[in-house]
Scaffold this active site. Structure first.
Site, PDB file in Angstrom:
ATOM      1  N   GLN A  71      36.414   6.361 -38.095  1.00  0.00           N
ATOM      2  CA  GLN A  71      36.269   6.269 -36.646  1.00  0.00           C
ATOM      3  C   GLN A  71      37.620   6.073 -35.949  1.00  0.00           C
ATOM      4  O   GLN A  71      37.686   5.539 -34.845  1.00  0.00           O
ATOM      5  CB  GLN A  71      35.323   5.122 -36.278  1.00  0.00           C
ATOM      6  CG  GLN A  71      33.895   5.333 -36.774  1.00  0.00           C
ATOM      7  CD  GLN A  71      32.937   4.280 -36.262  1.00  0.00           C
ATOM      8  OE1 GLN A  71      32.578   4.243 -35.098  1.00  0.00           O
ATOM      9  NE2 GLN A  71      32.515   3.401 -37.160  1.00  0.00           N
ATOM     10  N   ASP A 124      40.234  -7.052 -35.730  1.00  0.00           N
ATOM     11  CA  ASP A 124      39.117  -6.142 -35.494  1.00  0.00           C
ATOM     12  C   ASP A 124      39.649  -4.730 -35.225  1.00  0.00           C
ATOM     13  O   ASP A 124      40.761  -4.571 -34.719  1.00  0.00           O
ATOM     14  CB  ASP A 124      38.308  -6.647 -34.293  1.00  0.00           C
ATOM     15  CG  ASP A 124      36.998  -5.904 -34.111  1.00  0.00           C
ATOM     16  OD1 ASP A 124      36.568  -5.211 -35.048  1.00  0.00           O
ATOM     17  OD2 ASP A 124      36.399  -6.026 -33.028  1.00  0.00           O
ATOM     18  N   GLU A 125      38.857  -3.717 -35.559  1.00  0.00           N
ATOM     19  CA  GLU A 125      39.202  -2.311 -35.286  1.00  0.00           C
ATOM     20  C   GLU A 125      40.610  -1.974 -35.808  1.00  0.00           C
ATOM     21  O   GLU A 125      41.444  -1.390 -35.100  1.00  0.00           O
ATOM     22  CB  GLU A 125      39.108  -2.008 -33.776  1.00  0.00           C
ATOM     23  CG  GLU A 125      37.763  -2.310 -33.145  1.00  0.00           C
ATOM     24  CD  GLU A 125      36.675  -1.308 -33.515  1.00  0.00           C
ATOM     25  OE1 GLU A 125      36.921  -0.474 -34.407  1.00  0.00           O
ATOM     26  OE2 GLU A 125      35.581  -1.377 -32.927  1.00  0.00           O
ATOM     27  N   LYS A 127      29.615  -4.819 -38.543  1.00  0.00           N
ATOM     28  CA  LYS A 127      31.007  -5.275 -38.496  1.00  0.00           C
ATOM     29  C   LYS A 127      31.150  -6.586 -37.734  1.00  0.00           C
ATOM     30  O   LYS A 127      31.799  -7.529 -38.203  1.00  0.00           O
ATOM     31  CB  LYS A 127      31.877  -4.190 -37.849  1.00  0.00           C
ATOM     32  CG  LYS A 127      33.254  -4.626 -37.429  1.00  0.00           C
ATOM     33  CD  LYS A 127      34.028  -3.490 -36.815  1.00  0.00           C
ATOM     34  CE  LYS A 127      33.500  -3.127 -35.449  1.00  0.00           C
ATOM     35  NZ  LYS A 127      33.855  -4.110 -34.408  1.00  0.00           N
ATOM     36  N   THR A 128      30.541  -6.659 -36.541  1.00  0.00           N
ATOM     37  CA  THR A 128      30.679  -7.857 -35.706  1.00  0.00           C
ATOM     38  C   THR A 128      30.043  -9.067 -36.383  1.00  0.00           C
ATOM     39  O   THR A 128      30.552 -10.190 -36.284  1.00  0.00           O
ATOM     40  CB  THR A 128      30.038  -7.621 -34.326  1.00  0.00           C
ATOM     41  OG1 THR A 128      30.620  -6.465 -33.733  1.00  0.00           O
ATOM     42  CG2 THR A 128      30.258  -8.816 -33.420  1.00  0.00           C
ATOM     43  N   ARG A 167      26.147   7.900 -33.101  1.00  0.00           N
ATOM     44  CA  ARG A 167      25.662   7.138 -31.936  1.00  0.00           C
ATOM     45  C   ARG A 167      24.138   7.193 -31.854  1.00  0.00           C
ATOM     46  O   ARG A 167      23.515   6.383 -31.164  1.00  0.00           O
ATOM     47  CB  ARG A 167      26.229   7.702 -30.625  1.00  0.00           C
ATOM     48  CG  ARG A 167      27.738   7.651 -30.417  1.00  0.00           C
ATOM     49  CD  ARG A 167      28.344   6.330 -30.759  1.00  0.00           C
ATOM     50  NE  ARG A 167      28.803   6.333 -32.141  1.00  0.00           N
ATOM     51  CZ  ARG A 167      29.119   5.232 -32.819  1.00  0.00           C
ATOM     52  NH1 ARG A 167      28.993   4.049 -32.256  1.00  0.00           N
ATOM     53  NH2 ARG A 167      29.535   5.301 -34.079  1.00  0.00           N
TER      54      ARG A 167
END
Length: 709
Positions: free
Chosen positions: A255, A224-225, A32-33, A598
């Site tokens: 998420q 973002d997010e 994503k980043t 994770r």
């Protein structure tokens, strides 16, 4: 030109699709980043817009700074000079709103020199507002009132609108306080944190000139997010993007785990409805986890109905099976996790590559004790060590004063806890008066000829607690102490924080319950000694070279080689609060998805046969999230005497009765706990004292497999 060869095809498409609305559904660990930074660099590097024409919104300052540096690195490699480090409109929603209000807020009467009230300032203002509205602080918790006002602002509901919508006794009280609270903020030229968004949206709604200036300025918007946005944030970006419509939102509906902060999953699920000409791009290639972990995560999350389907895949190897462990209780569960951590350490694995995740903060207590006893450094991320938490220190201080009347430090801590109107000067004068008469403060409560009326109330509480100390068991006494002091009253505001504090208090009672069969004063002595030793040993340095303990909420965005998710039981995870609400259950499932993803290399899911709540043993079934995962992806690591039926079959089915070949007082051996002595038994259970490390264990006879010595 920016070199985009490092990107996979969907990532590249997300970077190049600069015209019109775009939604990038970025699965866990899918880069994503990278998409955000390369898209920003591409827009700047190709001259589509200058730095001042980009609006980039994040949820943390850390994310914004990381993006700035990454974009600068990309552009410097391409010998571009766009001045990215000076992008004026890159930051968190709140920081960007502060800039907008200081520059344009006077259009709706916001003075540019406003101050921002923090949480303590807000609490003071709420209390003043309650006084003005004649709403009693005894009847209504100020924090609860403020939480409702905060939620209203996130939904863009003004004080006037709230009054029209209020229903019921509590909401009517909020409606009475809300306008007074806003008036106090205005009188002090102050905004609270929620006002930063609320007033900015009002600004762009009410001032056509400001709205047009900002819409002209922001030619490209990146968010973002996006799954974490609330209604006010949604309204802001919807209005600001209305002219150029070059808006790119990046997020993952799977998420979305922050509804308690006001996040609205509908924002991301309804993106195509809000932007009918939008382009949807899915990032499904995962660069973090093994295929086994990804398959398990899909089996968990795919049970949700409110989601946009995507299935993560990876070029990584299939990977090890997911380890499932069922412990006898939470102490056994914690010891097993520590033993596995020790094994990984011996094989050369760095401690910083291991993490233990849990649903509630209170679960850290048994884990902390197990790591302390093993001498393994750990750090708690996004939280406070169990015995350092305020509510725990408060209650231990009460117990210390009852055990040792000379303890003036503990006395000073509790004289006005919970608040009973004893000010600092009154308390200080009383303690000085006690010293001048040769008494400790607790002793002086009984011997002083006259007392301040409020201190007299406290003296009556302490006297009553001392009287009850010898007539109740340790657990019964601690429960009574909570009632007599009214300590839990301030946590009845329904907030997540208060629920967490109550769970911590429950856990402290659980610690004391191991001394339940002792005379109360002896139990209190043993309990305080245990706590003191644990506090004294609590010197684990929070260095990078330590095992990470954290809630699953705090773990979002992080990754580790080895991940343990503990407490995987019904009523704990999923949490009991979610069992009757389908939308809350879906969020619990998203939380499980976050936990599973994770792990990079190996994942363990653990649960216990029994767990204590306020000293009472409860037996919970294994979490439905374990049951969602197919048998071919897991390995059962539980002791061999626990049948796999406990994991995969009908654990409620009655087992055939097994006639025991031993009796009370016999020495026996257990394949896991070692040698012990039978302390009690009946037709179904046997209690065996295994001594120092494991103590007494209650075992089901049909599974115990004890050998008489």
């Amino acid at each position: 030109m920016i070199d985009l060869e490092i990107l996979n095809p969907p990532q590249k498409e997300a970077v190049l699709q600069t015209d019109g609305p775009v939604l990038v559904l970025a699965g866990a660990g899918s880069g994503k980043t990278r998409v955000l930074t390369y898209r920003t660099a591409f827009i700047l590097g190709t001259g589509l817009a200058g730095p001042e024409n980009l609006l980039i919104l994040t949820f943390t300052n850390k994310a914004a700074e990381e993006m700035k540096h990454r974009v600068a690195d990309i552009l410097s490699k391409e010998k571009e000079t766009s001045g990215i480090r000076n992008v004026p409109w890159m930051g968190t929603f709140h920081s960007v709103c502060v800039k907008i209000l200081r520059k344009y807020g006077n259009a709706i009467g916001v003075d540019r020199n406003f101050v921002i009230y923090d949480s303590s300032d807000q609490t003071v203002a709420i209390k003043h507002a309650m006084d003005r509205a004649k709403v009693s602080q005894k009847d209504f918790n100020p924090n609860a009132i403020h939480n409702y006002i905060s939620s209203a602002k996130n939904e863009m509901i003004s004080a006037a609108d709230y009054e029209d919508r209020a229903q019921g006794y509590f909401q009517n009280a909020v409606a009475a306080v809300y306008p007074h609270y806003q008036a106090i903020l205005s009188e002090n030229n102050a905004l609270d944190f929620d006002d930063l968004l609320f007033r900015t949206v009002q600004l762009v709604q009410q001032s056509k000139s400001v709205r047009e200036v900002l819409q002209d300025t922001f030619r490209y918007i990146l968010v973002d997010e996006y799954q974490d946005t609330n209604h006010a944030q949604y309204m802001l970006i919807k209005i600001l993007s209305d002219k150029h419509r070059n808006i790119c939102c990046v997020g993952d509906d799977d998420q979305s785990i922050y509804s308690f902060r006001g996040a609205n999953i509908r924002n991301i699920l309804s993106y195509e409805k809000d932007f009918p000409d939008s382009k949807i791009i899915k990032l499904e290639q995962n660069y973090r986890s093994t295929q086994t972990i990804l398959e398990a995560s899909y089996q968990v999350i795919s049970k949700n109905t409110k989601r946009k389907d995507k299935k993560l895949w990876t070029e990584n190897e299939g990977g090890e099976k997911i380890g499932i462990y069922q412990g006898f209780d939470d102490e056994d569960e914690s010891r097993w996790i520590v033993s596995r951590a020790e094994e990984f350490m011996e094989k050369g694995t760095s401690l910083k590559e291991m993490a233990v995740l849990y649903r509630t903060n209170s679960q850290s207590r048994s884990l902390e004790e197990a790591f302390l006893k093993a001498g393994i450094p750990y750090r708690i991320v996004g939280g406070i060590r169990f015995y350092d938490r305020k509510e725990i220190k408060d209650l231990i201080a009460y117990l210390r004063v009852l055990y040792n009347q000379k303890d003036s430090i503990s006395f000073q801590r509790i004289i006005n806890v919970p608040k009973r109107g004893i000010g600092d000067k009154t308390a200080s004068d009383f303690m000085e008066d006690a010293r001048s008469h040769g008494f400790s403060p607790a002793e002086y409560l009984e011997s002083a000829e006259s007392l301040n009326p409020k201190i007299k109330v406290f003296a009556e509480i302490i006297h009553d607690l001392k009287k009850n100390l010898e007539t109740r068991s340790i657990v019964d006494f601690m429960t009574y102490m909570l009632e007599r002091t009214r300590y839990l009253d301030e946590f009845k505001d329904g907030t997540i924080e208060s629920e967490s504090r109550i769970e911590n208090i429950q856990e402290l009672v659980n610690v004391a319950s191991k001394y339940e069969d002792m005379q109360t004063s002896a139990a209190l002595e043993a309990f305080l000694e245990e706590v003191g030793l644990l506090e004294g040993n609590n010197t684990s340095e929070e260095t990078l070279e330590s095992v990470t303990l954290m809630t699953i909420h705090a773990a979002k965005g992080l990754e580790f080689e080895y991940v343990f998710v503990c407490g995987m039981e019904e009523n704990l995870f999923p949490h009991s609060n979610s069992l009757m609400d389908s939308s809350e259950m879906e969020e619990e499932r998203r939380l499980a998805y976050v936990a599973v993803t994770r792990a990079k290399k190996k994942l363990f899911l653990t649960h216990a046969q029994k767990r204590k709540y306020f000293g009472q043993t409860q037996r919970n079934m294994k979490s439905r999230f374990i049951g969602d995962i197919s048998e071919d992806l897991v390995e059962d690591l539980s002791p061999s005497f626990l049948s796999s039926a406990d994991l995969w079959g009908d654990s409620q089915s009655p087992a055939p009765k097994v006639r025991a070949s031993y009796s009370t007082g016999d020495e026996v051996r257990h394949e896991y706990f070692g040698k012990g002595v039978i302390d009690y038994m009946d037709d179904e259970i046997v209690i065996v004292d295994f001594g120092g490390v494991y103590g007494k264990k209650e075992l089901m006879i049909e599974y115990a497999k004890l050998t008489r010595l």
